[in-house]
Design an enzyme around this catalytic site. Sequence first.
Site, mmCIF file in Angstrom:
data_model
loop_
_atom_site.group_PDB
_atom_site.id
_atom_site.type_symbol
_atom_site.label_atom_id
_atom_site.label_comp_id
_atom_site.label_asym_id
_atom_site.label_seq_id
_atom_site.Cartn_x
_atom_site.Cartn_y
_atom_site.Cartn_z
ATOM 1 N N ARG A 110 0.861 -1.201 -0.113
ATOM 2 C CA ARG A 110 -0.029 0.152 -0.094
ATOM 3 C C ARG A 110 0.950 1.201 -0.200
ATOM 4 N NH1 ARG A 110 -5.384 1.560 3.175
ATOM 5 N NH2 ARG A 110 -6.019 -0.157 1.813
ATOM 6 N N HIS A 137 -7.290 0.596 -6.592
ATOM 7 C CA HIS A 137 -7.514 -0.232 -5.492
ATOM 8 C C HIS A 137 -8.098 -1.662 -5.800
ATOM 9 C CE1 HIS A 137 -8.052 -1.420 -1.382
ATOM 10 N NE2 HIS A 137 -8.969 -0.448 -0.847
ATOM 11 N N GLN A 140 -10.391 -4.058 -3.701
ATOM 12 C CA GLN A 140 -11.707 -3.468 -3.187
ATOM 13 C C GLN A 140 -12.683 -3.580 -4.278
ATOM 14 O OE1 GLN A 140 -12.541 -1.553 -0.264
ATOM 15 N NE2 GLN A 140 -14.628 -2.027 -1.005
ATOM 16 N N ASP A 232 -17.631 7.187 -1.949
ATOM 17 C CA ASP A 232 -16.095 6.953 -1.107
ATOM 18 C C ASP A 232 -15.678 8.287 -0.427
ATOM 19 O OD1 ASP A 232 -13.565 6.298 -0.052
ATOM 20 O OD2 ASP A 232 -12.650 6.154 -1.858
ATOM 21 N N CYS A 272 -16.749 1.727 0.299
ATOM 22 C CA CYS A 272 -15.508 0.943 0.786
ATOM 23 C C CYS A 272 -15.223 1.068 2.165
ATOM 24 C CB CYS A 272 -14.503 1.413 -0.120
ATOM 25 S SG CYS A 272 -13.919 3.058 -0.216
ATOM 26 N N ARG A 300 -14.270 -8.545 1.858
ATOM 27 C CA ARG A 300 -12.661 -8.476 1.352
ATOM 28 C C ARG A 300 -12.114 -9.609 1.934
ATOM 29 N NH1 ARG A 300 -10.630 -3.132 1.155
ATOM 30 N NH2 ARG A 300 -8.726 -4.496 0.222
HETATM 31 N N1 CP Z 1 -11.515 -0.131 2.300
HETATM 32 C C1 CP Z 1 -10.314 -0.287 2.443
HETATM 33 O O1 CP Z 1 -9.486 -0.430 1.801
HETATM 34 O O2 CP Z 1 -10.160 0.009 3.875
HETATM 35 P P1 CP Z 1 -8.717 0.143 4.774
HETATM 36 O O3 CP Z 1 -8.139 1.428 4.126
HETATM 37 O O4 CP Z 1 -9.093 0.045 6.210
HETATM 38 O O5 CP Z 1 -7.832 -0.977 4.410
HETATM 39 N N1 NVA Z 2 -9.963 6.655 -1.691
HETATM 40 C C1 NVA Z 2 -9.672 6.304 -0.268
HETATM 41 C C2 NVA Z 2 -9.790 4.844 0.036
HETATM 42 C C3 NVA Z 2 -9.576 4.471 1.349
HETATM 43 C C4 NVA Z 2 -9.987 2.873 1.332
HETATM 44 C C5 NVA Z 2 -8.218 6.489 0.167
HETATM 45 O O1 NVA Z 2 -7.358 6.540 -0.614
HETATM 46 O O2 NVA Z 2 -7.954 7.028 1.093
#
Ligand code: CP
Ligand code: NVA
Length: 315
Positions: A110, A137, A140, A232, A272, A300
């Site tokens: 990540r 993502h 997701q 989101d 999400c 997930r």
């Molecule tokens: N939706 C999602 O990826 O959540 P986290 O940021 O908690 O992993």
């Molecule tokens: N768009 C959000 C998604 C979090 C799961 C972010 O990148 O923070």
Amino acid sequence: MKNKSVPIFPRHLLSVADLSSDQVAQFLDRAAILKKEASGSSGTPLRGKTLGLIFQKASTRTRISFEVAMTQLGGHSLFLSADELQLGRGEPIADTARVLSGYLDGLVIRTFDQATLEEWAAHAAIPVINGLTDLHHPCQALSDLLTITEALGRLRGVKLAYIGDGNNVAHSLVEAAARTGLSITLACPKGHGPNESILARARRDAKATGAIVELTTDPASAARDSDVLYTDVWTSMGQERQAARRRKLFRAFQLNRSLVKLARPEAIVLHCLPAHRGEEITDEVMDSPRARIFQQAENRLHMQKAILEWLLRRA
Ligand code: CP
Ligand code: NVA
């Protein structure tokens, strides 16, 4: 349906566009089976395998669902905070990726730039999975396809309205739509639409599945007669300094009762997570019977298991 522009077995999962329609369908079938089986009854296909997770941003769902998925598949996981590795003191990604390839069987990354993820993938001899970047993502969106299938029984022809920021989640949903025949309309404020090249490629890919990919600045027109309403956060991780400006700019893009009323009577609501209740979604909508948001979060885990089984077994 075969998609000739993607390899039959990509080694990594960096974006949904890396996958063919067949692969997406296989993930969905397998995740549904794994969900039905009691935990552990799928055997231990990843016994002796170790997954590393290197996260440069916070995470609740992605981290924990991957870690639990490895446990349930008989493997092991190591959460590696980027700051605590020598990476944080300047050791190059290329060297770290080569070293870790000697110990691990897969990596979930990540990070911020998609290019950073691609650098990991270029130097790792093991599968690299995108656990979220600024651009995509994929895990997701793949699990969201499972939630939609569970609720509506199909993907092809389903009308999804994505209301809000044209961000990483929106990009992966657009790519997932193109691969499955789901139709998607994104309603984003001017200047906050999706990446143009991702949109253009998804529109090209959509020709193979019949998906329709549309963009508007009018949330009501997107929501009207939709089967799925999705939102989101307005401020993604890494954009915190823009939060106040975005709160003003996105005000008309809140997923609230008035927008839900425009959707089909059986429409479901997805997010999400994490949610900023009272900003992009009201408490009322989030806690309504139409919301499948916590089922979506649980899924997930089931999708991560399907992804891990497929990528790591072959590693
Ligand atoms: N939706 C999602 O990826 O959540 P986290 O940021 O908690 O992993
Ligand atoms: N768009 C959000 C998604 C979090 C799961 C972010 O990148 O923070």
